[in-house]
Design an enzyme around this catalytic site. Structure first.
Site, PDB file in Angstrom:
ATOM      1  N   TYR A  67      -9.057  39.539  -4.214  1.00 42.88           N
ATOM      2  CA  TYR A  67      -9.472  41.037  -4.010  1.00 42.88           C
ATOM      3  C   TYR A  67     -10.554  41.018  -3.024  1.00 42.88           C
ATOM      4  CZ  TYR A  67      -5.897  42.665  -6.983  1.00 42.88           C
ATOM      5  OH  TYR A  67      -4.628  43.063  -7.530  1.00 42.88           O
ATOM      6  N   ARG A  70      -9.172  41.032   0.297  1.00 41.86           N
ATOM      7  CA  ARG A  70      -8.259  42.331   0.465  1.00 41.86           C
ATOM      8  C   ARG A  70      -9.322  43.486   0.798  1.00 41.86           C
ATOM      9  NH1 ARG A  70      -3.722  43.674  -3.504  1.00 41.86           N
ATOM     10  NH2 ARG A  70      -3.499  45.519  -2.185  1.00 41.86           N
ATOM     11  N   GLN A 101       0.611  54.777  -3.707  1.00 43.78           N
ATOM     12  CA  GLN A 101       0.677  53.436  -4.469  1.00 43.78           C
ATOM     13  C   GLN A 101      -0.405  52.628  -3.980  1.00 43.78           C
ATOM     14  OE1 GLN A 101       4.932  52.390  -5.648  1.00 43.78           O
ATOM     15  NE2 GLN A 101       5.057  53.709  -3.815  1.00 43.78           N
ATOM     16  N   ASP A 104      -5.937  51.248  -0.705  1.00 48.86           N
ATOM     17  CA  ASP A 104      -6.900  50.633   0.163  1.00 48.86           C
ATOM     18  C   ASP A 104      -7.468  51.848   0.651  1.00 48.86           C
ATOM     19  OD1 ASP A 104      -5.007  52.593   1.729  1.00 48.86           O
ATOM     20  OD2 ASP A 104      -3.782  50.688   2.398  1.00 48.86           O
ATOM     21  N   HIS A 119      -2.224  53.695  -8.373  1.00 48.69           N
ATOM     22  CA  HIS A 119      -2.501  52.235  -8.512  1.00 48.69           C
ATOM     23  C   HIS A 119      -3.889  52.000  -8.669  1.00 48.69           C
ATOM     24  CE1 HIS A 119       1.882  51.382  -8.098  1.00 48.69           C
ATOM     25  NE2 HIS A 119       1.606  52.081  -9.247  1.00 48.69           N
ATOM     26  N   GLY A 187       7.638  54.676   3.209  1.00 51.18           N
ATOM     27  CA  GLY A 187       6.822  53.400   3.190  1.00 51.18           C
ATOM     28  C   GLY A 187       7.131  52.695   1.682  1.00 51.18           C
ATOM     29  N   ASN A 213      11.568  55.233   6.083  1.00 47.55           N
ATOM     30  CA  ASN A 213      11.162  53.825   5.887  1.00 47.55           C
ATOM     31  C   ASN A 213      11.921  53.054   7.144  1.00 47.55           C
ATOM     32  OD1 ASN A 213      11.509  50.827   4.647  1.00 47.55           O
ATOM     33  ND2 ASN A 213      10.822  52.177   2.712  1.00 47.55           N
TER      34      ASN A 213
HETATM   35  P1  NAD Z   1       6.446  47.352  -0.932  1.00 47.45           P
HETATM   36  O1  NAD Z   1       5.660  46.365  -0.270  1.00 47.45           O
HETATM   37  O2  NAD Z   1       7.210  46.855  -2.247  1.00 47.45           O
HETATM   38  O3  NAD Z   1       7.403  48.155   0.138  1.00 47.45           O
HETATM   39  C1  NAD Z   1       7.162  48.516   1.346  1.00 47.45           C
HETATM   40  C2  NAD Z   1       7.968  49.534   1.937  1.00 47.45           C
HETATM   41  O4  NAD Z   1       7.761  49.863   3.202  1.00 47.45           O
HETATM   42  C3  NAD Z   1       9.368  48.637   2.229  1.00 47.45           C
HETATM   43  O5  NAD Z   1      10.175  49.152   1.774  1.00 47.45           O
HETATM   44  C4  NAD Z   1       9.370  48.494   3.639  1.00 47.45           C
HETATM   45  O6  NAD Z   1      10.660  48.283   4.203  1.00 47.45           O
HETATM   46  C5  NAD Z   1       8.555  49.539   4.182  1.00 47.45           C
HETATM   47  N1  NAD Z   1       7.954  49.533   5.383  1.00 47.45           N
HETATM   48  C6  NAD Z   1       7.156  48.408   5.995  1.00 47.45           C
HETATM   49  N2  NAD Z   1       6.778  48.879   7.224  1.00 47.45           N
HETATM   50  C7  NAD Z   1       6.741  50.144   7.400  1.00 47.45           C
HETATM   51  C8  NAD Z   1       6.478  51.234   8.357  1.00 47.45           C
HETATM   52  N3  NAD Z   1       5.677  50.824   9.205  1.00 47.45           N
HETATM   53  N4  NAD Z   1       6.967  52.424   8.128  1.00 47.45           N
HETATM   54  C9  NAD Z   1       7.722  52.885   7.107  1.00 47.45           C
HETATM   55  N5  NAD Z   1       8.215  51.849   6.047  1.00 47.45           N
HETATM   56  C10 NAD Z   1       7.866  50.586   6.252  1.00 47.45           C
HETATM   57  O7  NAD Z   1       5.355  48.433  -1.271  1.00 47.45           O
HETATM   58  P2  NAD Z   1       5.187  49.602  -2.544  1.00 47.45           P
HETATM   59  O8  NAD Z   1       6.707  50.250  -2.721  1.00 47.45           O
HETATM   60  O9  NAD Z   1       3.804  50.250  -2.026  1.00 47.45           O
HETATM   61  O10 NAD Z   1       4.993  48.810  -3.679  1.00 47.45           O
HETATM   62  C11 NAD Z   1       4.310  47.531  -4.282  1.00 47.45           C
HETATM   63  C12 NAD Z   1       3.055  47.433  -4.625  1.00 47.45           C
HETATM   64  O11 NAD Z   1       2.067  47.020  -3.776  1.00 47.45           O
HETATM   65  C13 NAD Z   1       2.373  48.886  -5.196  1.00 47.45           C
HETATM   66  O12 NAD Z   1       2.019  48.928  -6.284  1.00 47.45           O
HETATM   67  C14 NAD Z   1       1.011  49.023  -4.493  1.00 47.45           C
HETATM   68  O13 NAD Z   1      -0.157  49.207  -5.137  1.00 47.45           O
HETATM   69  C15 NAD Z   1       0.731  47.469  -3.883  1.00 47.45           C
HETATM   70  N6  NAD Z   1       0.235  47.261  -2.514  1.00 47.45           N
HETATM   71  C16 NAD Z   1      -0.541  48.081  -2.019  1.00 47.45           C
HETATM   72  C17 NAD Z   1      -1.066  47.781  -0.802  1.00 47.45           C
HETATM   73  C18 NAD Z   1      -2.084  48.607  -0.127  1.00 47.45           C
HETATM   74  O14 NAD Z   1      -2.997  49.329  -0.417  1.00 47.45           O
HETATM   75  N7  NAD Z   1      -2.277  48.689   1.384  1.00 47.45           N
HETATM   76  C19 NAD Z   1      -0.635  46.776  -0.056  1.00 47.45           C
HETATM   77  C20 NAD Z   1       0.377  45.854  -0.559  1.00 47.45           C
HETATM   78  C21 NAD Z   1       0.686  46.260  -1.773  1.00 47.45           C
END
Ligand code: NAD
Ligand code: ZN
Length: 244
Positions: A67, A70, A101, A104, A119, A187, A213
């Site tokens: 973390y 990150r 979700q 960041d 989250h 996304g 997406n």
């Molecule tokens: P996920 O990683 O499961 O899915 C990401 C989705 O985004 C996919 O369906 C993918 O096809 C799509 N995608 C990728 N690039 C894209 C773009 N440029 N434009 C549009 N769509 C795009 O993530 P999720 O559904 O958010 O769930 C997973 C868990 O991951 C959540 O609980 C979240 O808290 C956590 N998470 C958060 C971060 C962050 O805060 N940046 C990063 C990674 C994971």
């Protein structure tokens, strides 16, 4: 990109809009989604091995280090055109709720105000024994810092696999979802519950569902409009066409 002509006036006249966002929205800022492989020495771990209460119990230093990196990375990157377009959308819609979700904080950096963090947020930590939440603390390299009140380990203020979502945030998200005219799912892979249930709840209560997406998802067959592509490209174009 082709925007169906009836969608433009419909969005313009919609007083209540909810946007649910996931890791895909931050992908163009350079933050990895759950599906992108981890780099370097982290490549041997799956997120599920690090983002659980059991992992923290077993190897708190490893989880803290994960973390800490990150947090560092999230602090280095900037909101992208998708985040900015959502902040712009909020300025035009009387009742706009951004349910994310992501942990960041990039939506807030982009200027979004009514943000519901389902989250948590990696910039905050909380006492693992429940004393409270802290936004400022001393980060000591390679070590999980301890709670100033009770001495227990501090942990990131995020929701780990198998944990409950913060009740107030979830209730706010559900309430906004039930009453909105349009629900955007952007996304997110739609696999992590209970966030994944929100689009279908919106549909049940009569909202128009719009998905953005790069890939098809389990939600795609149920939506009214699907825009395949990057959030950072589709959202600005949509916002310009409707409110520009
Ligand atoms: P996920 O990683 O499961 O899915 C990401 C989705 O985004 C996919 O369906 C993918 O096809 C799509 N995608 C990728 N690039 C894209 C773009 N440029 N434009 C549009 N769509 C795009 O993530 P999720 O559904 O958010 O769930 C997973 C868990 O991951 C959540 O609980 C979240 O808290 C956590 N998470 C958060 C971060 C962050 O805060 N940046 C990063 C990674 C994971
Ligand atoms: Zn404590």
């Amino acid at each position: 990109m082709e925007i169906p002509s009836e969608l433009i006036p419909f969005l313009r006249s919609s007083g209540r809009i909810v946007a649910l966002t996931g890791a895909g929205v931050s992908q163009e800022s350079g933050l990895r989604t759950f599906r992108d492989p981890m780099e370097g020495l982290w490549a041997q771990y799956r997120p599920e091995d690090l983002a659980t209460p059991e992992a923290f119990e077993r190897t708190p230093e490893l989880v803290w280090e994960f973390y800490a990196r990150r947090r560092l990375k999230a602090g280095e990157v900037q909101p992208n055109a998708g985040h900015l377009a959502l902040a712009e959308m909020e300025r035009h819609v009387p009742h706009f709720t951004l349910v994310t979700q992501n942990v960041d904080g990039l939506h807030q950096s982009a200027g979004s105000e009514n943000v519901v963090e389902l989250h948590g947020n990696i910039t905050r930590v909380k006492c693992s024994h429940g004393c409270g939440v802290f936004s400022e603390w001393e980060e000591i390299q390679g070590k999980a810092p301890t709670c100033p009140a009770c001495g227990a380990k501090l942990r990131p203020d995020v929701v780990w696999f198998g944990e409950m979502l913060p009740g107030d945030e979830l209730a706010t998200a559900v309430q906004a979802t039930r009453t909105c005219a349009v629900f955007f799912s952007i996304g997110t892979s739609g696999l992590v519950q209970p966030a994944a249930a929100l689009p279908l709840l919106a549909k049940q209560t009569g909202a128009v569902l719009v998905e953005i997406n790069t890939e098809l998802t389990p939600l795609t067959p149920s939506v009214d409009y699907f825009f395949q592509g990057k959030a950072g490209e589709i959202l600005p174009e949509l916002v310009r066409a409707v409110w520009g």
